[in-house]
Design a protein around this motif. Structure first.
Motif, PDB file in Angstrom:
ATOM      1  N   UNK A 190       0.802  -1.214   0.000  1.00 14.56           N
ATOM      2  CA  UNK A 190       0.000   0.000   0.000  1.00 14.56           C
ATOM      3  C   UNK A 190       0.840   1.272   0.000  1.00 14.56           C
ATOM      4  N   UNK A 191       1.791   1.340   0.908  1.00 15.09           N
ATOM      5  CA  UNK A 191       2.540   2.590   1.049  1.00 15.09           C
ATOM      6  C   UNK A 191       3.213   3.027  -0.244  1.00 15.09           C
TER       7      UNK A 191
ATOM      8  N   UNK B 172      -2.344  10.021   8.492  1.00 16.22           N
ATOM      9  CA  UNK B 172      -1.617  10.661   9.592  1.00 16.22           C
ATOM     10  C   UNK B 172      -0.128  10.653   9.267  1.00 16.22           C
ATOM     11  N   UNK B 173       0.522  11.761   9.531  1.00 22.31           N
ATOM     12  CA  UNK B 173       1.954  11.881   9.247  1.00 22.31           C
ATOM     13  C   UNK B 173       2.726  10.721   9.866  1.00 22.31           C
TER      14      UNK B 173
ATOM     15  N   UNK C 220       5.251   5.758   5.803  1.00 24.42           N
ATOM     16  CA  UNK C 220       6.576   5.140   5.840  1.00 24.42           C
ATOM     17  C   UNK C 220       7.291   5.197   4.510  1.00 24.42           C
ATOM     18  N   UNK C 221       6.525   5.046   3.474  1.00 22.00           N
ATOM     19  CA  UNK C 221       7.134   4.918   2.169  1.00 22.00           C
ATOM     20  C   UNK C 221       6.164   5.510   1.179  1.00 22.00           C
ATOM     21  N   UNK C 222       6.707   6.194   0.183  1.00 28.54           N
ATOM     22  CA  UNK C 222       5.834   6.762  -0.833  1.00 28.54           C
ATOM     23  C   UNK C 222       6.447   6.519  -2.198  1.00 28.54           C
ATOM     24  N   UNK C 223       5.649   6.733  -3.219  1.00 25.22           N
ATOM     25  CA  UNK C 223       6.135   6.549  -4.582  1.00 25.22           C
ATOM     26  C   UNK C 223       7.209   7.587  -4.900  1.00 25.22           C
TER      27      UNK C 223
END
Lengths: 252, 252
Positions: free
Chosen positions: B44-45, B142-143, B147-150
């Motif tokens: 997901x992340x 929420x900030x 954890x991980x983004x594109x």
DNA sequence: TAGCTATGTGTCTTTTGAACACTATCAAAT
DNA sequence: ATTTGATAGTGTTCAAAAGACACATAGCTA
């Protein structure tokens, strides 16, 4: 920083450039390094610009900025910080003189170009600006004498100064503008020039010394027609320690 | 801001995008608005990203950012500030999942794209994120849960937070995240969330009140299971006055 | 009516900032 | 040899701001 292309053919990206506001200090004034378009039809100021170039598709933005700096000054390992992006659609085509210049240096002079601006700090005596692929000539101009620049470069210069003012209160980056050995008065003068206001001598000296980032060289100026000043150097070890702990404010 | 194209044909520039880190606050936590690529093969992340889009050649960077915000949230007149440019040559092509996403949304998925990042502050309850041309779905995270983004969006988010921290000490921009009527405790909590540390309640209240930028609404909370709090609103007039004089530091 | 929960308030101490003036040391000029 | 001019170097005092700290209050609920 070593730039190594990953492709054999390096292509300039016609839409993105970098511009570098290069600051210098001659122990009495702040200067900025400007290049001259060589276009003789217009007033001098409007022919001057901040050095910059289109980026290659293989390099990142910092690399591009360092490439421009290296081409122009021959120096590597310069203090460099991004200011931000400037991207008005007509930022480079407003003035007739700007358009003429572009036609002489760009393969696609009509392209819309956004630029990523940087500022950097150099020790003025260390180097001579050279002519380069993007500058017929280059030289130092006192900040106080700059009135008008090509494109949106005056705005970029203002942003650079603003950011430098903010930054110098938080980190002792001013050392990049001074010679290896310097006096407290010179450092004091530098802060006054950058911040554009007088600072109390005694308070300044106290605050700086309390940071413990200066090493007293136990060596004095020689040949000066007044009381010789103590020389200091920047103590990198203590500075790094302090940076890690995090310090917020010089408090000027 | 009204965006009006100057040409009839608006063309996307394949090399420059804007990305907007949109912050919200629900009175107890900081949130960021993320979009989902809809690519189901990955965790997901790594499918989540900060909203953004390529720019049109006719619009400037701020306009492009406002367009993205408007498309996604329907809101105009949002607090918006540029963070800077991000331009690693491989910033968008590192992960397989990123490349797949790009192929589904970009005409030239292989193009080298530099992005100009912005952050903005919105009143969370005011609006509903909508699906849009560049987002299959969008929602608040929420900030603390991110954890991980594109792409390089995690790095962009970190820069946004850093800049927000710096800025909120110098200007009371936090009001953009709160409802019109708010309590001092809510404002206090907001500062703690943004700065990531506890602040003494009494000292905080004293400092904020001394700035004279709050108007006491002489109205209390109702229906709360504890002593009801005084409500305040932001006093724009006094704030503008104070901004002109220039104030340096909230002092947190 | 007792208990829970968050609000709201003041003082003291420490730290930091700001204002301020005179003596010391060198080189150059006389 | 002496004077002059220029800048270096040095402490104290006052005012303002930051930081630490504890208890009574008001509303709801059980």
């Amino acid at each position: 920083m070593n730039f190594k292309s990953k492709n054999t053919k390096k292509e300039l990206n016609p839409n993105v450039s970098v511009d570098c506001v290069i600051f210098g200090f001659d122990l009495s004034q702040l200067y900025v390094l400007l290049i001259d378009s060589g276009n003789t039809e217009d007033y001098k100021q409007s022919r001057m610009a901040v050095p910059g170039d289109l980026i290659y598709d293989t390099e990142n933005l910092d690399e591009a900025a360092r490439r421009v700096l290296k081409e122009l000054t021959g120096i590597e390992n310069i203090y460099l910080e991004q200011i931000g992006a400037f991207g008005d659609p007509d930022r480079i085509g407003k003035k007739e003189s700007d358009r003429k210049w572009l036609e002489s240096i760009r393969a696609q002079p009509e392209a819309r170009v956004i630029t990523v601006a940087y500022y950097s700090l150099v020790k003025m005596p260390n180097f001579n600006p050279k002519a380069s692929s993007f500058a017929k000539s280059a030289g130092w101009t006192a900040i106080s004498e700059v009135n008008e620049l090509a494109f949106d470069h005056y705005e970029i210069l203002e942003s650079a100064l603003e950011q430098l003012k903010r930054k110098i209160k938080i980190q002792p980056i001013g050392f990049n503008l001074l010679p290896e050995k310097f006096t407290l008065s010179q450092l004091h003068k530098l802060y006054e020039c950058i911040l554009g206001k007088d600072l109390d001598k005694r308070n300044f000296r106290r605050k700086i010394l309390n940071l413990n980032i200066l090493t007293d060289l136990e060596e004095k100026q020689i040949g000066v027609p007044h009381k010789p000043s103590q020389l200091f150097k920047f103590n990198e070890e203590n500075y790094n320690k302090l940076s890690l702990e995090g310090f917020d404010n010089f408090g000027f």
